[in-house]
Write a protein that holds these residues in place. Structure first.
Motif, PDB file in Angstrom:
ATOM      1  N   VAL A   3       0.834  -1.201   0.000  1.00 15.30           N
ATOM      2  CA  VAL A   3       0.000   0.000   0.000  1.00 15.30           C
ATOM      3  C   VAL A   3       0.871   1.255   0.000  1.00 15.30           C
ATOM      4  CG1 VAL A   3      -1.611   1.338   1.411  1.00 15.30           C
ATOM      5  CG2 VAL A   3      -2.015  -1.080   1.020  1.00 15.30           C
ATOM      6  N   HIS A   4       1.923   1.265   0.808  1.00 14.75           N
ATOM      7  CA  HIS A   4       2.820   2.425   0.825  1.00 14.75           C
ATOM      8  C   HIS A   4       3.516   2.603  -0.529  1.00 14.75           C
ATOM      9  CE1 HIS A   4       2.379   3.807   4.863  1.00 14.75           C
ATOM     10  NE2 HIS A   4       2.665   2.622   5.385  1.00 14.75           N
ATOM     11  N   GLY A   5       3.884   1.518  -1.173  1.00 13.82           N
ATOM     12  CA  GLY A   5       4.503   1.596  -2.495  1.00 13.82           C
ATOM     13  C   GLY A   5       3.552   2.159  -3.535  1.00 13.82           C
ATOM     14  N   ILE A   6       2.299   1.703  -3.495  1.00 10.05           N
ATOM     15  CA  ILE A   6       1.297   2.225  -4.428  1.00 10.05           C
ATOM     16  C   ILE A   6       1.069   3.709  -4.176  1.00 10.05           C
ATOM     17  CG2 ILE A   6      -1.149   2.129  -5.031  1.00 10.05           C
ATOM     18  CD1 ILE A   6      -0.978  -0.914  -4.582  1.00 10.05           C
ATOM     19  N   ASN A   7       0.967   4.103  -2.916  1.00  8.49           N
ATOM     20  CA  ASN A   7       0.761   5.522  -2.593  1.00  8.49           C
ATOM     21  C   ASN A   7       1.942   6.372  -3.033  1.00  8.49           C
ATOM     22  OD1 ASN A   7      -1.763   5.192  -1.509  1.00  8.49           O
ATOM     23  ND2 ASN A   7      -1.024   4.983   0.593  1.00  8.49           N
ATOM     24  N   ALA A   8       3.155   5.891  -2.829  1.00 12.59           N
ATOM     25  CA  ALA A   8       4.336   6.649  -3.245  1.00 12.59           C
ATOM     26  C   ALA A   8       4.393   6.769  -4.760  1.00 12.59           C
ATOM     27  CB  ALA A   8       5.598   5.977  -2.709  1.00 12.59           C
ATOM     28  N   SER A   9       4.079   5.695  -5.468  1.00 16.03           N
ATOM     29  CA  SER A   9       4.073   5.739  -6.931  1.00 16.03           C
ATOM     30  C   SER A   9       3.013   6.703  -7.442  1.00 16.03           C
ATOM     31  CB  SER A   9       3.821   4.346  -7.507  1.00 16.03           C
ATOM     32  OG  SER A   9       4.823   3.463  -7.110  1.00 16.03           O
ATOM     33  N   TRP A  10       1.848   6.672  -6.842  1.00 17.31           N
ATOM     34  CA  TRP A  10       0.779   7.578  -7.252  1.00 17.31           C
ATOM     35  C   TRP A  10       1.175   9.027  -6.977  1.00 17.31           C
ATOM     36  CZ3 TRP A  10      -3.179   7.420 -10.314  1.00 17.31           C
ATOM     37  CH2 TRP A  10      -4.139   8.420 -10.248  1.00 17.31           C
TER      38      TRP A  10
ATOM     39  N   LYS B  18       4.236  10.284  -6.911  1.00 18.77           N
ATOM     40  CA  LYS B  18       5.220  10.677  -7.924  1.00 18.77           C
ATOM     41  C   LYS B  18       4.536  10.965  -9.253  1.00 18.77           C
ATOM     42  CE  LYS B  18       9.174   8.132  -6.102  1.00 18.77           C
ATOM     43  NZ  LYS B  18      10.092   7.017  -6.338  1.00 18.77           N
ATOM     44  N   LEU B  19       3.580  10.129  -9.635  1.00 18.74           N
ATOM     45  CA  LEU B  19       2.875  10.325 -10.900  1.00 18.74           C
ATOM     46  C   LEU B  19       2.105  11.632 -10.896  1.00 18.74           C
ATOM     47  CD1 LEU B  19       2.044   9.010 -13.633  1.00 18.74           C
ATOM     48  CD2 LEU B  19       0.046   8.125 -12.429  1.00 18.74           C
ATOM     49  N   VAL B  20       1.446  11.945  -9.796  1.00 21.55           N
ATOM     50  CA  VAL B  20       0.670  13.181  -9.713  1.00 21.55           C
ATOM     51  C   VAL B  20       1.585  14.386  -9.767  1.00 21.55           C
ATOM     52  CG1 VAL B  20      -0.766  14.553  -8.140  1.00 21.55           C
ATOM     53  CG2 VAL B  20      -1.304  12.163  -8.539  1.00 21.55           C
ATOM     54  N   HIS B  21       2.721  14.344  -9.053  1.00 27.44           N
ATOM     55  CA  HIS B  21       3.642  15.487  -9.067  1.00 27.44           C
ATOM     56  C   HIS B  21       4.287  15.668 -10.435  1.00 27.44           C
ATOM     57  CE1 HIS B  21       3.153  16.682  -5.015  1.00 27.44           C
ATOM     58  NE2 HIS B  21       3.634  15.571  -4.480  1.00 27.44           N
ATOM     59  N   ARG B  22       4.599  14.584 -11.128  1.00 25.36           N
ATOM     60  CA  ARG B  22       5.165  14.704 -12.473  1.00 25.36           C
ATOM     61  C   ARG B  22       4.150  15.274 -13.452  1.00 25.36           C
ATOM     62  NH1 ARG B  22       8.595   9.253 -13.577  1.00 25.36           N
ATOM     63  NH2 ARG B  22      10.281   9.773 -12.163  1.00 25.36           N
TER      64      ARG B  22
END
Length: 100
Positions: free
Chosen positions: A58-65, A67-71
């Motif tokens: 869950v933490h990995g998915i949240n971190a990936s999301w 990063k995607l939103v900030h990019r």
């Protein structure tokens, strides 16, 4: 010299039998407790592994999301989207349905 049980009194034999039976019961209770502790430990270990894995996922998915939103927010959009010409459906123009 041989040990003869017939020389012992009945009360002594009952006492010795009770002690032996008590030792057998105590050994059974101790073994059952040990098995219960081992099963409890294995269950706790498996639950800890599963919950830690799910939490990391869950933490990995949240971190990936994140990063995607900030990019995507830092990307520069060159211009407005151009409207597309849509063909008519006969005598009526095409109508875009909106949520009601």
């Amino acid at each position: 010299m041989q040990f003869d049980l017939s020389s012992l009194e009945t009360a002594t034999l009952v006492f010795i039998g009770t002690l032996v039976f008590g030792v057998i019961l105590a050994a059974f209770v101790l073994a059952a407790g040990l098995v219960a502790l081992v099963l409890l430990g294995a269950g706790k270990l498996s639950w800890t592994l599963v919950s830690t894995t799910l939490l990391a996922l869950v933490h990995g998915i949240n971190a990936s999301w994140d990063k995607l939103v900030h990019r995507s927010s830092s990307a520069d959009v060159a211009g407005e989207f151009q409207g597309q010409v849509s063909p008519s459906t006969g005598t009526y123009p095409r109508v875009i349905l909106r949520d009601s």
